[in-house]
Every structure is written in structure tokens, then in C-alpha cells.
Design a protein around this motif. Structure first.
Motif, PDB file in Angstrom:
ATOM      1  N   MET A  13      20.958 -57.355 -26.901  1.00  8.29           N
ATOM      2  CA  MET A  13      21.416 -58.680 -26.464  1.00  8.29           C
ATOM      3  C   MET A  13      20.296 -59.707 -26.566  1.00  8.29           C
ATOM      4  N   GLU A  14      19.090 -59.318 -26.194  1.00  9.00           N
ATOM      5  CA  GLU A  14      17.940 -60.232 -26.309  1.00  9.00           C
ATOM      6  C   GLU A  14      17.718 -60.634 -27.761  1.00  9.00           C
ATOM      7  N   VAL A  15      17.838 -59.684 -28.680  1.00  7.04           N
ATOM      8  CA  VAL A  15      17.679 -59.979 -30.104  1.00  7.04           C
ATOM      9  C   VAL A  15      18.767 -60.947 -30.563  1.00  7.04           C
ATOM     10  N   LEU A  16      20.019 -60.655 -30.231  1.00  8.62           N
ATOM     11  CA  LEU A  16      21.132 -61.482 -30.687  1.00  8.62           C
ATOM     12  C   LEU A  16      21.064 -62.903 -30.126  1.00  8.62           C
ATOM     13  N   GLU A  17      20.534 -63.053 -28.937  1.00  9.36           N
ATOM     14  CA  GLU A  17      20.396 -64.391 -28.349  1.00  9.36           C
ATOM     15  C   GLU A  17      19.394 -65.249 -29.112  1.00  9.36           C
ATOM     16  N   ILE A 127      17.334 -61.676 -38.133  1.00 10.12           N
ATOM     17  CA  ILE A 127      17.566 -60.909 -36.909  1.00 10.12           C
ATOM     18  C   ILE A 127      16.182 -60.530 -36.381  1.00 10.12           C
ATOM     19  N   PRO A 128      15.717 -61.161 -35.319  1.00  6.61           N
ATOM     20  CA  PRO A 128      14.345 -60.933 -34.834  1.00  6.61           C
ATOM     21  C   PRO A 128      14.197 -59.631 -34.045  1.00  6.61           C
ATOM     22  N   ALA A 129      14.433 -58.529 -34.723  1.00  8.98           N
ATOM     23  CA  ALA A 129      14.377 -57.207 -34.101  1.00  8.98           C
ATOM     24  C   ALA A 129      13.173 -56.432 -34.618  1.00  8.98           C
ATOM     25  N   VAL A 130      12.852 -55.356 -33.926  1.00 12.30           N
ATOM     26  CA  VAL A 130      11.790 -54.456 -34.353  1.00 12.30           C
ATOM     27  C   VAL A 130      12.352 -53.549 -35.448  1.00 12.30           C
ATOM     28  N   THR A 131      11.558 -53.328 -36.510  1.00 14.49           N
ATOM     29  CA  THR A 131      11.943 -52.405 -37.574  1.00 14.49           C
ATOM     30  C   THR A 131      10.935 -51.265 -37.621  1.00 14.49           C
ATOM     31  N   LYS A 132      11.206 -50.279 -38.448  1.00 14.62           N
ATOM     32  CA  LYS A 132      10.335 -49.101 -38.495  1.00 14.62           C
ATOM     33  C   LYS A 132       8.933 -49.417 -38.992  1.00 14.62           C
ATOM     34  N   ASN A 133       8.781 -50.459 -39.789  1.00 15.81           N
ATOM     35  CA  ASN A 133       7.471 -50.826 -40.334  1.00 15.81           C
ATOM     36  C   ASN A 133       6.916 -52.082 -39.681  1.00 15.81           C
ATOM     37  N   ASP A 134       7.432 -52.410 -38.522  1.00 17.46           N
ATOM     38  CA  ASP A 134       7.116 -53.675 -37.867  1.00 17.46           C
ATOM     39  C   ASP A 134       5.719 -53.660 -37.243  1.00 17.46           C
ATOM     40  N   GLY A 135       4.984 -54.705 -37.508  1.00 17.94           N
ATOM     41  CA  GLY A 135       3.670 -54.850 -36.897  1.00 17.94           C
ATOM     42  C   GLY A 135       3.685 -55.888 -35.789  1.00 17.94           C
ATOM     43  N   SER A 136       4.885 -56.314 -35.377  1.00 13.67           N
ATOM     44  CA  SER A 136       4.976 -57.361 -34.362  1.00 13.67           C
ATOM     45  C   SER A 136       4.605 -56.832 -32.986  1.00 13.67           C
TER      46      SER A 136
END
Length: 183
Positions: A13-17, A127-136
Motif C-alpha cells: 500500500m505504501e508503494v502504491l500510494e 512503481i517505487p518498490a524494492v527489487t532484487k537488485n535494488d541498491g536503494s
């Protein structure tokens, strides 16, 4: 277990917002105006794409999943929608370049507007989500790219609702008639 389910749903929900409503509406308009829609993604992102393709078909769009044996050639007037968490998956970037070279408009669903797919795409739905290669610095309790894939699925289902509300020529009764009956 309830705590885990609550955390996962809150994360999504946080991502979708954070998804841009303007970007989502632009993608919906492009899809609606297309002669045909072609969808590609790998792994779980590809599965989210297949679910989206199924719903697009149910509500009256001519849609194909890239890689299926019945998928025709893409041409001008068509949309190529590619779903990739990183936006840099080589096989999907190659397909996007081919689709663009054939005259189709490329749309990307990804976490990174400045990715290789973002650079190719006419429009990008971030879509500001975490991915498997994410360095965020974002965190998730979910493994690999699950947060992106779940968010993509719910966002794409939301696009279907939006498109049926604002663009639909048919109603739910005709949509049910397009649902598989060989189950």
C-alpha cells in the motif's frame, strides 16, 4: 503470521500510494487507443503481465503475451508494454528496441524511469518498490522482487478498473462471456 500478512499488505500500500496518478492515467489512455497490445516481462513480472493481459482481453482489448505461439508480428499503432523491476533486463530491452523499430509505441512499468527501458519508452509507469537488485535505502520483509511484483499486479488490476470505468463500451455481462469456459 497475521503480523507478516499485515506488514506485506502495508508495504504494498505504501508503494502504491507513491505511484503517479498522472502516469497511470497516461498509460491507460495509450493502452485504450492502441490497435493491439503486446505485453512482456520475465519471471514473476511476466506472470503479472499475463494476468493483466487476461483482464484486458476480458474487457474487450486485443492483447497478446510476447513469447506465446499465437502472438503475431507487432506493427505501428500497437503498444508494447514491458514490465521489469530494474528496467535493465537485457532480453526485455532487446524486445523493446525491436518493438520500437517495428513502429510500435513502447511503454514501461519499472522502478527506474532512467533505466534502459525508461529511455526507450514513450511513457513509463514508475512503481517505487524494492527489487532484487535494488541498491536503494528502502526496506522490505519480502524476498527478492516480491514487493515490485505484488505492487505491479495490484496497480495493473487498478488500471483495468479505471479503464472499464472511463473507456468501456461493454458491460460486465459481456466481459463474463469472454471468460474461459473450458475449465
Amino acid at each position: 503470521m497475521q503480523d507478516i500478512m499485515r506488514t506485506v499488505s502495508e508495504e504494498v500500500m505504501e508503494v502504491l500510494e507513491e505511484v503517479s496518478e498522472e502516469e497511470a492515467k497516461k498509460i491507460a489512455s495509450h493502452l485504450h487507443e492502441a490497435d493491439r497490445i503486446f505485453i512482456a516481462g520475465n519471471g514473476r513480472s511476466g506472470l503479472a503481465g499475463k494476468m493483466f493481459a487476461m483482464r484486458l482481453m476480458h474487457v474487450g482489448y486485443e492483447v497478446y503475451v510476447v513469447g506465446e505461439t499465437i502472438t503475431p508480428s507487432i506493427t505501428g499503432g500497437d503498444i508494447f508494454l514491458v514490465i521489469s523491476g530494474s528496467g535493465n533486463t537485457k532480453s526485455l530491452v532487446d524486445l523493446a528496441e525491436k518493438a520500437g523499430g517495428a513502429g510500435a509505441h513502447v511503454l514501461a512499468v519499472t522502478t527506474d524511469e532512467e533505466s534502459k527501458l525508461g529511455a526507450i519508452a514513450l511513457d513509463t509507469l514508475v512503481i517505487p518498490a524494492v527489487t532484487k537488485n535494488d541498491g536503494s535505502k528502502k526496506t522490505t520483509i519480502q524476498p527478492l522482487g516480491s514487493q515490485f511484483d505484488q505492487s505491479a499486479h495490484l496497480l495493473l488490476d487498478s488500471l483495468i478498473v479505471y479503464m472499464t470505468k472511463y473507456f468501456a463500451e461493454d458491460d460486465e455481462n459481456s466481459w463474463k462471456g469472454k471468460h474461459a469456459n473450458l475449465e
